[in-house]
Design a protein around this motif. Structure first.
Motif, PDB file in Angstrom:
ATOM      1  N   LEU A  92      49.181  85.875  21.751  1.00 16.41           N
ATOM      2  CA  LEU A  92      49.147  84.501  21.225  1.00 16.41           C
ATOM      3  C   LEU A  92      47.934  84.325  20.311  1.00 16.41           C
ATOM      4  CD1 LEU A  92      50.201  82.259  24.260  1.00 16.41           C
ATOM      5  CD2 LEU A  92      51.606  83.195  22.420  1.00 16.41           C
ATOM      6  N   LEU A  93      46.821  84.965  20.666  1.00 19.35           N
ATOM      7  CA  LEU A  93      45.637  84.853  19.814  1.00 19.35           C
ATOM      8  C   LEU A  93      45.875  85.540  18.469  1.00 19.35           C
ATOM      9  CD1 LEU A  93      42.875  85.517  22.505  1.00 19.35           C
ATOM     10  CD2 LEU A  93      43.288  83.370  21.304  1.00 19.35           C
ATOM     11  N   HIS A  94      46.578  86.659  18.504  1.00 22.63           N
ATOM     12  CA  HIS A  94      46.879  87.371  17.259  1.00 22.63           C
ATOM     13  C   HIS A  94      47.973  86.664  16.455  1.00 22.63           C
ATOM     14  CE1 HIS A  94      44.707  91.325  17.443  1.00 22.63           C
ATOM     15  NE2 HIS A  94      44.513  90.900  18.681  1.00 22.63           N
ATOM     16  N   ASN A  95      48.814  85.892  17.141  1.00 25.46           N
ATOM     17  CA  ASN A  95      49.959  85.246  16.472  1.00 25.46           C
ATOM     18  C   ASN A  95      49.978  83.743  16.768  1.00 25.46           C
ATOM     19  OD1 ASN A  95      51.712  87.807  15.622  1.00 25.46           O
ATOM     20  ND2 ASN A  95      50.921  88.148  17.688  1.00 25.46           N
ATOM     21  N   PRO A  96      49.037  82.974  16.201  1.00 26.57           N
ATOM     22  CA  PRO A  96      48.952  81.547  16.535  1.00 26.57           C
ATOM     23  C   PRO A  96      50.245  80.780  16.257  1.00 26.57           C
ATOM     24  CG  PRO A  96      47.313  82.156  14.873  1.00 26.57           C
ATOM     25  CD  PRO A  96      48.018  83.398  15.240  1.00 26.57           C
ATOM     26  N   GLU A  97      51.064  81.285  15.317  1.00 28.49           N
ATOM     27  CA  GLU A  97      52.312  80.559  15.017  1.00 28.49           C
ATOM     28  C   GLU A  97      53.272  80.634  16.210  1.00 28.49           C
ATOM     29  OE1 GLU A  97      51.405  83.441  13.781  1.00 28.49           O
ATOM     30  OE2 GLU A  97      53.129  84.749  14.073  1.00 28.49           O
ATOM     31  N   VAL A  98      53.181  81.724  16.988  1.00 29.18           N
ATOM     32  CA  VAL A  98      54.041  81.848  18.170  1.00 29.18           C
ATOM     33  C   VAL A  98      53.602  80.830  19.225  1.00 29.18           C
ATOM     34  CG1 VAL A  98      54.696  83.398  20.065  1.00 29.18           C
ATOM     35  CG2 VAL A  98      54.569  84.276  17.729  1.00 29.18           C
ATOM     36  N   GLN A  99      52.293  80.708  19.404  1.00 24.79           N
ATOM     37  CA  GLN A  99      51.776  79.729  20.362  1.00 24.79           C
ATOM     38  C   GLN A  99      52.254  78.319  19.984  1.00 24.79           C
ATOM     39  OE1 GLN A  99      47.734  78.696  22.606  1.00 24.79           O
ATOM     40  NE2 GLN A  99      47.363  79.325  20.548  1.00 24.79           N
ATOM     41  N   LYS A 100      52.184  78.024  18.672  1.00 25.25           N
ATOM     42  CA  LYS A 100      52.572  76.689  18.198  1.00 25.25           C
ATOM     43  C   LYS A 100      54.051  76.430  18.492  1.00 25.25           C
ATOM     44  CE  LYS A 100      51.748  73.770  14.239  1.00 25.25           C
ATOM     45  NZ  LYS A 100      52.668  73.889  13.101  1.00 25.25           N
ATOM     46  N   LYS A 101      54.866  77.455  18.261  1.00 23.14           N
ATOM     47  CA  LYS A 101      56.314  77.286  18.481  1.00 23.14           C
ATOM     48  C   LYS A 101      56.632  77.053  19.966  1.00 23.14           C
ATOM     49  CE  LYS A 101      60.007  79.217  16.112  1.00 23.14           C
ATOM     50  NZ  LYS A 101      60.714  80.301  15.424  1.00 23.14           N
ATOM     51  N   VAL A 124      40.436  82.051  19.462  1.00 20.65           N
ATOM     52  CA  VAL A 124      39.374  83.057  19.601  1.00 20.65           C
ATOM     53  C   VAL A 124      38.054  82.291  19.544  1.00 20.65           C
ATOM     54  CG1 VAL A 124      38.457  85.202  18.666  1.00 20.65           C
ATOM     55  CG2 VAL A 124      40.817  84.551  18.219  1.00 20.65           C
ATOM     56  N   SER A 125      37.066  82.698  20.339  1.00 14.68           N
ATOM     57  CA  SER A 125      35.763  82.040  20.284  1.00 14.68           C
ATOM     58  C   SER A 125      35.184  82.213  18.888  1.00 14.68           C
ATOM     59  CB  SER A 125      34.806  82.662  21.289  1.00 14.68           C
ATOM     60  OG  SER A 125      35.328  82.520  22.561  1.00 14.68           O
ATOM     61  N   PRO A 126      34.588  81.150  18.345  1.00 17.88           N
ATOM     62  CA  PRO A 126      34.066  81.254  16.978  1.00 17.88           C
ATOM     63  C   PRO A 126      33.118  82.445  16.850  1.00 17.88           C
ATOM     64  CG  PRO A 126      33.877  79.009  17.806  1.00 17.88           C
ATOM     65  CD  PRO A 126      34.360  79.843  18.946  1.00 17.88           C
ATOM     66  N   GLY A 127      33.297  83.213  15.802  1.00 12.43           N
ATOM     67  CA  GLY A 127      32.424  84.373  15.569  1.00 12.43           C
ATOM     68  C   GLY A 127      32.883  85.633  16.280  1.00 12.43           C
ATOM     69  N   ASP A 128      33.832  85.512  17.230  1.00 11.13           N
ATOM     70  CA  ASP A 128      34.301  86.712  17.948  1.00 11.13           C
ATOM     71  C   ASP A 128      35.464  87.363  17.197  1.00 11.13           C
ATOM     72  OD1 ASP A 128      32.512  86.459  19.920  1.00 11.13           O
ATOM     73  OD2 ASP A 128      33.941  85.982  21.528  1.00 11.13           O
ATOM     74  N   PRO A 129      35.591  88.710  17.291  1.00 13.36           N
ATOM     75  CA  PRO A 129      36.767  89.342  16.689  1.00 13.36           C
ATOM     76  C   PRO A 129      37.998  89.082  17.555  1.00 13.36           C
ATOM     77  CG  PRO A 129      35.429  90.962  17.824  1.00 13.36           C
ATOM     78  CD  PRO A 129      34.704  89.650  17.947  1.00 13.36           C
ATOM     79  N   LEU A 130      39.186  89.312  17.008  1.00 18.08           N
ATOM     80  CA  LEU A 130      40.409  89.209  17.823  1.00 18.08           C
ATOM     81  C   LEU A 130      40.378  90.286  18.910  1.00 18.08           C
ATOM     82  CD1 LEU A 130      43.010  88.574  15.013  1.00 18.08           C
ATOM     83  CD2 LEU A 130      42.735  87.145  17.049  1.00 18.08           C
ATOM     84  N   PRO A 131      40.917  90.000  20.100  1.00 22.79           N
ATOM     85  CA  PRO A 131      40.854  91.009  21.169  1.00 22.79           C
ATOM     86  C   PRO A 131      41.562  92.306  20.800  1.00 22.79           C
ATOM     87  CG  PRO A 131      41.853  88.956  21.959  1.00 22.79           C
ATOM     88  CD  PRO A 131      41.579  88.776  20.512  1.00 22.79           C
TER      89      PRO A 131
END
Ligand code: STR
Length: 509
Positions: free
Chosen positions: A321-330, A470-477
């Motif tokens: 979900l973090l990598h694909n925010p559009e999926v979370q939104k849907k 994602v926490s600001p400044g952090d890379p994607l997991p």
């Protein structure tokens, strides 16, 4: 000079091995699978050294050796299966022949010499034990209505913890792990743990120690005599098992002391009752014995399997979900349209939540919980496809390769929940036969119903109220994970934000 001599010895050894392989082929008549080069004593260990984790290495080796190939792991003959046709032959068509489990030092320690369900070998006692635990999961105190209640209780408490912790970087999996552990505690013991409970911490630690050391094709599982030499992993495993045993033993004694046959409330009670019935009624189920060890090991399996697998999957869901925010939104739009904000999600909403179901299935496909599943053992001479498989062969099913098979899945490495939807946006259970997240056949996962309920309820409860960032400044997991009997994601932090629409709704305390 000594190098040349070594090379000569190795070549001779190689030829001898190859010739023995040929004789076997001539004796049995059928084709034998292509084998990785193999040497006396060490078998194919040299060819198995790789930077890649085993499921990816096996997937790659298919190019050279075909989708079914074999190798020697020390003295053990292993066959690797990378396609669904062969997997289904092993699991379903010839399920009983391949229902065995190899005896390994680590799993024998973990299961008190095979008195559990996951690692015990096939036989009448195992069959009886498994049936008993299976039926115990569907009785009134533990059946789906009761499970739903337990999960929603923990989801409520999880969401209120999140409300307290949001807006700062959060290791949300620690909280999720406690919630999932508590569901299993309610199910097995009718009790649950508070955040700071020391026993909970002990359980989480021992369980991680076991995942790190058990059935990982480590050297002691290949060469059992190594267990008599100092070995750090074995030491860790033994410590973890002894902590687990003291906790479970205490629970068993408490339950026995308070046992009342008129109020059988949880799984441990049900197993104690079954054991007592069996003792009073010996003539009915002839020769079946259920020792305290069997009761404890069943609970230990349910605990370990129930926690590690679900936590791992929920971890992966959040990562995707973090990598694909559009999926979370849907998913959130679907929740808003089908459930709204006047009430919390229930299991009966599941049939209307096509996109959420598709997302859960896609995560289980792309990141199978147990990429190599637990190895099976051929209990008799048999065959897979037109290959001869001798009795005693260890069969490894590469679920990763099956779920990433290019012949079955378009762009298999791309995360796309849409593959589990038809043209009308309806959820398709299995768009390809190459999808076996819970296995199949005699050894199919016992917790499938519970797992699916938990994934659906926890995710819909959380996403109704919060959005993960994602926490600001952090890379994607990271998406690689740590290989073991379960493929765990590496730790990551998130930023949870309460949804505006939830903020203003009446349900919020
Ligand atoms: C996790 C750690 C633990 O404390 C106990 C167990 C025993 C059961 C294991 C579980 C483990 C890992 C996941 C397993 C499960 C049995 C079925 C499940 C291997 C090691 C899977 O097949 C994914």
């Amino acid at each position: 000079m000594s190098l040349m001599l070594a090379a000569l010895i190795l070549t001779v050894a190689f030829v001898i091995c190859w010739l023995t392989g040929r004789t076997q082929r001539n004796l049995k008549g059928g084709r034998i699978p292509k084998s990785l080069p193999s040497f006396p004593l060490i078998g194919s260990l040299l060819s198995l050294r790789s930077e890649l984790p085993p499921h990816l290495l096996f997937q790659k080796l298919q190019k050279t050796y075909g989708s079914l190939f074999s190798f020697m792991m020390g003295p053990h003959h292993v066959v690797v299966i990378n396609n669904h046709q062969h997997a289904k032959e092993v699991l379903l068509k010839k399920g009983k022949i391949f229902a065995g489990r190899p005896s390994m030092v680590t799993t024998n320690l973990l299961s008190r010499g095979g008195k559990d369900i996951a690692f015990a070998n096939y036989g009448p006692i195992w069959k009886f034990h498994r049936k008993l635990v299976h039926s115990a999961l569907f009785l009134p105190g533990t059946g789906s209505a009761a499970l739903e209640k337990m999960i929603c209780q923990e989801a409520t408490s999880l969401c209120s913890t999140f409300e307290r912790l949001m807006d700062s970087p959060l290791d949300l999996m620690t909280e999720v792990t406690r919630a999932i552990t508590n569901v299993i505690c309610l199910l097995c013991f009718s009790s649950s743990y508070d955040k700071e409970d020391e026993e909970l911490q002990k359980i989480l630690n021992y369980s991680q120690g076991i995942v790190d050391t058990v059935a990982k094709d480590s050297f002691i599982d290949i060469f059992p005599w190594l267990q008599f030499f100092p070995n750090e992993d074995l030491q860790t495993l033994k410590q973890c098992i002894s902590i687990r045993d003291s906790i479970l033993q205490k629970k068993l004694e408490e339950h026995k002391a308070n046992y009342n046959s008129d109020s059988v409330n949880d799984l441990l009670d049900i197993l104690i009752k079954a054991k007592m019935n069996l003792e009073n009624n010996n003539s009915l189920v002839h020769g079946m014995e259920l020792t305290d060890d069997h009761v404890l090991m069943a609970v230990a399996d349910i605990f370990g399997a129930g926690v590690e697998t679900t936590v791992t999957t929920i971890g992966w869901i959040f990562i995707y979900l973090l990598h694909n925010p559009e999926v979370q939104k849907k998913i959130q739009e679907e929740i808003d349209n089908t459930i709204g904000f006047e009430r919390t999600p229930t299991i009966s909403d599941r049939c209307n939540m096509h996109f959420l179901n598709a997302t859960l299935s896609e995560v289980l496909r792309i990141q199978p919980v147990s990429p190599l599943v637990i190895p099976h053992l051929a209990l008799a001479d048999s065959s897979i496809g037109d290959y001869t498989i001798p009795k005693g062969t260890r069969v490894v099913i590469n679920l990763w390769a099956i779920h990433h098979d290019e012949k079955e899945w378009k762009n298999p490495d791309t995360f796309d929940p849409g593959r589990f939807l038809d043209e009308d946006g309806k959820y398709i259970h299995s768009p390809s036969p190459s999808f076996l997240p819970f296995g199949a056949g005699v050894r199919v996962c016992l917790g499938e119903v519970l797992a699916k309920m938990e994934l659906f309820l926890f995710m819909s409860w959380i996403l109704q109220r919060f959005t993960v960032h994602v926490s600001p400044g952090d890379p994607l997991p990271d998406m690689t994970g740590k290989f073991g009997i379960v493929l765990q994601p590496t730790k990551f932090k998130v930023h949870l934000k309460i949804r505006e629409s939830w903020k203003n709704c009446g349900l919020r305390d």
